[in-house]
Design an enzyme around this catalytic site. Structure first.
Site, mmCIF file in Angstrom:
data_model
loop_
_atom_site.group_PDB
_atom_site.id
_atom_site.type_symbol
_atom_site.label_atom_id
_atom_site.label_comp_id
_atom_site.label_asym_id
_atom_site.label_seq_id
_atom_site.Cartn_x
_atom_site.Cartn_y
_atom_site.Cartn_z
ATOM 1 C CE LYS A 170 -2.185 -0.921 3.828
ATOM 2 N NZ LYS A 170 -1.514 -2.168 4.211
ATOM 3 N NE ARG A 207 -4.116 -0.767 9.503
ATOM 4 C CZ ARG A 207 -3.145 -0.283 8.727
ATOM 5 N NH1 ARG A 207 -3.283 0.884 8.145
ATOM 6 N NH2 ARG A 207 -2.054 -0.972 8.548
ATOM 7 N NE ARG A 260 8.449 -2.325 6.403
ATOM 8 C CZ ARG A 260 7.188 -1.960 6.310
ATOM 9 N NH1 ARG A 260 6.811 -1.164 5.331
ATOM 10 N NH2 ARG A 260 6.285 -2.391 7.170
ATOM 11 N NE ARG A 294 6.926 -0.049 9.951
ATOM 12 C CZ ARG A 294 5.901 0.053 9.129
ATOM 13 N NH1 ARG A 294 6.068 0.657 7.969
ATOM 14 N NH2 ARG A 294 4.734 -0.456 9.437
ATOM 15 N NE ARG A 339 2.305 -4.495 10.958
ATOM 16 C CZ ARG A 339 3.432 -4.350 10.228
ATOM 17 N NH1 ARG A 339 4.571 -4.839 10.673
ATOM 18 N NH2 ARG A 339 3.386 -3.726 9.083
HETATM 19 P P1 B4P Z 1 3.793 -1.900 2.308
HETATM 20 O O1 B4P Z 1 2.608 -2.740 2.144
HETATM 21 O O2 B4P Z 1 3.890 -0.710 1.442
HETATM 22 O O3 B4P Z 1 3.793 -1.732 3.839
HETATM 23 P P2 B4P Z 1 2.999 -0.739 4.755
HETATM 24 O O4 B4P Z 1 2.318 0.336 3.971
HETATM 25 O O5 B4P Z 1 4.014 -0.302 5.725
HETATM 26 O O6 B4P Z 1 1.887 -1.622 5.441
HETATM 27 P P3 B4P Z 1 1.291 -1.608 6.909
HETATM 28 O O7 B4P Z 1 -0.146 -1.786 6.664
HETATM 29 O O8 B4P Z 1 1.895 -2.649 7.739
HETATM 30 O O9 B4P Z 1 1.748 -0.280 7.605
HETATM 31 P P4 B4P Z 1 1.010 1.037 8.082
HETATM 32 O O10 B4P Z 1 2.051 2.086 8.106
HETATM 33 O O11 B4P Z 1 -0.225 1.319 7.283
HETATM 34 O O12 B4P Z 1 5.233 -2.621 2.030
HETATM 35 C C1 B4P Z 1 5.846 -3.508 2.907
HETATM 36 C C2 B4P Z 1 7.201 -3.956 2.353
HETATM 37 O O13 B4P Z 1 7.019 -4.729 1.167
HETATM 38 C C3 B4P Z 1 8.151 -2.832 1.956
HETATM 39 O O14 B4P Z 1 9.449 -3.160 2.415
HETATM 40 C C4 B4P Z 1 8.122 -2.818 0.431
HETATM 41 O O15 B4P Z 1 9.351 -2.404 -0.131
HETATM 42 C C5 B4P Z 1 7.851 -4.283 0.111
HETATM 43 N N1 B4P Z 1 7.123 -4.441 -1.149
HETATM 44 C C6 B4P Z 1 6.044 -3.728 -1.561
HETATM 45 N N2 B4P Z 1 5.622 -4.165 -2.762
HETATM 46 C C7 B4P Z 1 6.444 -5.210 -3.121
HETATM 47 C C8 B4P Z 1 6.516 -6.096 -4.250
HETATM 48 N N3 B4P Z 1 5.648 -6.007 -5.274
HETATM 49 N N4 B4P Z 1 7.487 -7.053 -4.245
HETATM 50 C C9 B4P Z 1 8.366 -7.151 -3.240
HETATM 51 N N5 B4P Z 1 8.368 -6.352 -2.141
HETATM 52 C C10 B4P Z 1 7.402 -5.384 -2.088
HETATM 53 O O16 B4P Z 1 0.526 0.694 9.573
HETATM 54 C C11 B4P Z 1 1.392 0.531 10.653
HETATM 55 C C12 B4P Z 1 0.632 0.630 11.980
HETATM 56 O O17 B4P Z 1 0.062 1.965 12.141
HETATM 57 C C13 B4P Z 1 -0.570 -0.308 12.161
HETATM 58 O O18 B4P Z 1 -0.217 -1.599 12.588
HETATM 59 C C14 B4P Z 1 -1.396 0.479 13.222
HETATM 60 O O19 B4P Z 1 -0.884 0.287 14.517
HETATM 61 C C15 B4P Z 1 -1.191 1.923 12.827
HETATM 62 N N6 B4P Z 1 -2.265 2.402 11.944
HETATM 63 C C16 B4P Z 1 -2.110 2.805 10.644
HETATM 64 N N7 B4P Z 1 -3.302 3.161 10.135
HETATM 65 C C17 B4P Z 1 -4.239 2.980 11.100
HETATM 66 C C18 B4P Z 1 -5.640 3.146 11.180
HETATM 67 N N8 B4P Z 1 -6.371 3.569 10.121
HETATM 68 N N9 B4P Z 1 -6.279 2.849 12.343
HETATM 69 C C19 B4P Z 1 -5.580 2.432 13.402
HETATM 70 N N10 B4P Z 1 -4.250 2.223 13.407
HETATM 71 C C20 B4P Z 1 -3.572 2.504 12.271
#
Ligand code: B4P
Length: 187
Positions: free
Chosen positions: A13, A88, A127, A133, A144
């Site tokens: 995402k 979410r 990652r 992280r 998660r």
């Molecule tokens: P991403 O999928 O981009 O990871 P993310 O955005 O960090 O996902 P996540 O949902 O865990 O994190 P968020 O910050 O929203 O990529 C992950 C990895 O994969 C990267 O290293 C990337 O390079 C690699 N990758 C991507 N595409 C690839 C491909 N095609 N091939 C190979 N590798 C690839 O959330 C973090 C925390 O914040 C949550 O757990 C929660 O505590 C809080 N939070 C965020 N939003 C919230 C909400 N709405 N409500 C409540 N809590 C919230």
């Protein structure tokens, strides 16, 4: 374009939002990034969010919703936005509807990036080696994914029921996934 981006942690995402924002000329609003910036800056919001994030839990809705409401009211979101990681859970989705109604606008599309749990776990562990992280450790990733399955996955049916859902396969090269997303949104 007014869009939400759904999908399990690690589906891509954040990665794809950064690319789509350039293609579509709308800001990407990532709740995860906003929380991490606040944790880093040592703000009150960061202090509230940190313990939940480090445990793989959702930050409480009242904190998250207020933050998104304020962000969507900013000038750069008036012509469109891409919400990455929000809503979410169903409660946040209902709250988003109310925010958009207050702004007099509607959601155009809910894009779900699909990827199976084994693949995303592998990506997040990779990652962890690069970025260190706090929530990319194996037990927290498991948590998660559990939270995703219980709280976030029901949003697929929620948006499908309204005819807004588009699903895109998140497996493969990052560029390939971007092209699939652009094609799916253009349909
Ligand atoms: P991403 O999928 O981009 O990871 P993310 O955005 O960090 O996902 P996540 O949902 O865990 O994190 P968020 O910050 O929203 O990529 C992950 C990895 O994969 C990267 O290293 C990337 O390079 C690699 N990758 C991507 N595409 C690839 C491909 N095609 N091939 C190979 N590798 C690839 O959330 C973090 C925390 O914040 C949550 O757990 C929660 O505590 C809080 N939070 C965020 N939003 C919230 C909400 N709405 N409500 C409540 N809590 C919230």
């Amino acid at each position: 374009m007014r869009a939400v981006l759904l999908g399990p942690p690690g589906a891509g995402k954040g990665t794809q939002a950064a690319r789509l924002t350039e293609r579509f000329g709308v800001p990407a609003i990532s709740t995860g990034d906003i929380f991490r910036a606040n944790v880093k800056g040592g703000t009150e919001l960061g202090r509230k969010a940190q313990e939940y994030m480090n445990a793989g839990q959702l930050v409480p809705d009242e904190v998250t919703n207020a933050m998104v409401r304020a962000r969507l009211a900013e000038d750069d979101a008036a012509a469109g936005f891409l919400l990455d990681g929000y809503p979410r859970n169903p409660e946040q989705a209902v709250e988003l509807d109310s925010m958009l109604a207050d702004l007099g606008v509607e959601l155009d599309v809910a894009i779900e990036i699909t990827a199976d749990f084994d693949v995303v776990t592998e990506r997040l562990l990779k990652r962890a080696e690069i970025e260190g992280r706090a929530d990319d450790t194996e037990p927290v990733i498991r948590k998660r994914l559990e939270v995703y399955a219980t709280s976030t996955a029901p949003l697929t049916a929620f948006y499908a029921g309204r005819g807004l859902l588009v699903q895109v396969d998140g497996l493969g090269e990052i560029d390939e996934v971007t092209e699939r997303l652009v094609a799916a949104v253009a349909r």
